[in-house]
Design an enzyme around this catalytic site. Structure first.
Site, PDB file in Angstrom:
ATOM      1  N   ASP A 232      61.822 -21.687  61.798  1.00  0.00           N
ATOM      2  CA  ASP A 232      61.526 -23.084  62.701  1.00  0.00           C
ATOM      3  C   ASP A 232      60.008 -23.267  63.213  1.00  0.00           C
ATOM      4  O   ASP A 232      59.744 -24.014  63.882  1.00  0.00           O
ATOM      5  CB  ASP A 232      62.493 -23.028  63.845  1.00  0.00           C
ATOM      6  CG  ASP A 232      62.915 -21.970  64.449  1.00  0.00           C
ATOM      7  OD1 ASP A 232      62.388 -20.933  63.935  1.00  0.00           O
ATOM      8  OD2 ASP A 232      64.050 -21.821  65.474  1.00  0.00           O
TER       9      ASP A 232
ATOM     10  N   HIS B 144      70.814 -15.464  69.226  1.00  0.00           N
ATOM     11  CA  HIS B 144      70.830 -15.894  70.742  1.00  0.00           C
ATOM     12  C   HIS B 144      72.062 -15.604  71.432  1.00  0.00           C
ATOM     13  O   HIS B 144      72.194 -15.375  72.694  1.00  0.00           O
ATOM     14  CB  HIS B 144      70.528 -17.599  71.298  1.00  0.00           C
ATOM     15  CG  HIS B 144      69.171 -17.842  70.476  1.00  0.00           C
ATOM     16  ND1 HIS B 144      68.200 -17.212  71.101  1.00  0.00           N
ATOM     17  CD2 HIS B 144      68.789 -18.884  69.762  1.00  0.00           C
ATOM     18  CE1 HIS B 144      67.149 -17.795  70.627  1.00  0.00           C
ATOM     19  NE2 HIS B 144      67.341 -18.453  69.944  1.00  0.00           N
TER      20      HIS B 144
ATOM     21  N   GLY C 237      72.200 -21.443  72.177  1.00  0.00           N
ATOM     22  CA  GLY C 237      71.155 -21.761  71.338  1.00  0.00           C
ATOM     23  C   GLY C 237      71.633 -22.010  69.853  1.00  0.00           C
ATOM     24  O   GLY C 237      71.028 -21.525  68.849  1.00  0.00           O
TER      25      GLY C 237
ATOM     26  N   HIS D 154      61.729 -18.861  68.279  1.00  0.00           N
ATOM     27  CA  HIS D 154      62.399 -18.746  69.507  1.00  0.00           C
ATOM     28  C   HIS D 154      62.575 -17.093  69.619  1.00  0.00           C
ATOM     29  O   HIS D 154      63.203 -16.451  68.623  1.00  0.00           O
ATOM     30  CB  HIS D 154      63.778 -19.265  69.852  1.00  0.00           C
ATOM     31  CG  HIS D 154      63.659 -20.611  69.611  1.00  0.00           C
ATOM     32  ND1 HIS D 154      63.617 -21.555  68.423  1.00  0.00           N
ATOM     33  CD2 HIS D 154      63.597 -21.764  70.422  1.00  0.00           C
ATOM     34  CE1 HIS D 154      63.311 -22.829  68.540  1.00  0.00           C
ATOM     35  NE2 HIS D 154      63.448 -22.949  69.807  1.00  0.00           N
TER      36      HIS D 154
END
Length: 379
Positions: free
Chosen positions: A267, A143, A151, A180
């Site tokens: 994640d 990020h 992030g 993400h």
């Protein structure tokens, strides 16, 4: 597979990674499980060097690095003797994103230098031909922008690693499996036709980082080289494997990369606190088997993942796959210092949730078709 594999780590780099507030102790668990399965005997262990400022500023701005490392000898963030100086420094930290989820912490400099140094070391292993697969589970901080932390990412080791790979390889494919969107890496190469980014992630209004909803986001010479696969809540192994296989093979044909970098943020596992995707390690295992089956140099990185046992299970299994064999999800977790954290089953399984996969077959097919239409060099 018979290919030489290198794992980048050291006691110092593991300690530095363990200090990251969002992942305290994660690196220790990952490498303890890798060793418990005896994988450390099946690959080369390469100790990384911390990256110096000159190497960091190949991508990051000097002003950002100076602010990031502005810490006094007492490990307190002190920049002046009066309120005005303190306010000015807080404003500077705000400008560089060093607040909230990326607030400064004791050990941030060592964390940044080793996270970046490990990924660059892994990239150089591939550049020098010392191994065909290089692994750095403490990397994958996707990020961070050139002059801004974001992030939980204080350094974009991925970008630095790709820049190192370009010393030898003309075409680099970056694949991001994190829950993400890999926004920092995409933004860094948005105008490039030498790096193709492919990010499979959850996208929804208000979901961090609020990007990655467009299938193709390249600009200028990079048009068609930034590809996104936005997936819905509840994505399970079947949906993920289906869309990854279809899209990745189209990307392979269109781009013909010389080297592949994979960010394996986990994640999206069902056991992660996010509880948005409903994946098991099978989704990651199938994806990595596909990539390694292309028989090109590959760099495997970590990323997100906030259940320590789940991360350790997944990345240990991927390490085994890189070494040429697999670990069955039903396998027992071997005796080691963190064994009790795998209760009650003490196995390698990820328990799925009883939630609906919101991706319809029609939606997934539409993504595959949109990617096909967006890719460059199509006849």
């Amino acid at each position: 597979m018979g290919r030489k594999v290198a794992l980048v780590r050291s006691a110092q780099s593991i300690q530095a990674a363990d200090s990251l507030p969002s992942n305290v102790g994660r690196a220790s668990r990952v490498h303890a499980l890798i060793d418990a399965f005896g994988l450390n005997d099946k690959l080369d262990i390469i100790e990384p060097e911390p990256l110096d400022n000159d190497a960091l500023t190949i991508f990051h701005s000097e002003e950002y690095i100076d602010c990031l490392f502005a810490i006094d000898s007492d490990s307190e963030y002190s920049y002046g003797s009066n309120k005005s100086d303190e306010d000015d420094e807080k404003d500077r930290q705000q400008r560089f994103g060093l607040v909230h989820d990326c607030a400064l912490f004791e050990g941030v400099e060592e964390h940044v230098r080793y996270a970046a140094g490990g990924t660059v070391a892994a990239a150089n292993i591939l550049v020098d031909g010392q191994a065909q697969i290089a692994i750095h589970w403490e990397g994958g901080r996707h990020h961070s922008q050139r002059s801004k932390a974001a992030g939980f990412c204080y350094v974009n080791d991925v970008v630095l690693g790709i820049l190192a790979l370009q010393k030898r390889f003309s075409r680099v494919l970056y694949i991001d499996l994190d829950l993400h969107h890999g926004d920092g890496v995409q933004d860094a190469f948005l105008y490039s036709s030498r790096v193709m980014t492919l990010s499979l992630h959850h996208y929804d209004r208000g979901f961090y980082p609020n990007s990655g909803g467009e299938i193709s986001e390249g600009r200028g010479n990079g048009t068609g080289y930034s590809v996104n696969v936005p997936l819905q809540r509840g994505t399970n192994d079947s949906s993920f494997i289906h869309v990854f296989s279809a899209v990745a093979n189209k990307v392979l044909t269109a781009f013909d990369p010389e080297v592949i970098v994979v960010q394996c943020g986990c994640d999206g596992l069902a056991g992660d606190p996010h509880k948005i995707f409903n994946l098991t390690s099978n989704a990651f295992a199938r994806s990595i088997k596909t990539v390694l089956g292309w028989e090109r140099p590959a760099l495997l990185l970590g990323g997100g993942g906030y259940s320590l046992p789940e991360c350790a299970r997944c990345w240990t299994r991927l390490t085994a796959i890189a070494c040429g064999y697999d670990i069955a999800p039903e396998a027992d977790v071997p005796e080691h210092v963190f064994l009790n954290e795998y209760a009650p089953g003490f196995d390698m399984l990820t328990d799925v949730m009883l939630i609906e996969d919101s991706n319809t077959n029609a939606y997934l097919d539409s993504i595959v078709q949109a990617v096909q239409a967006a890719l460059p060099n199509q006849s």
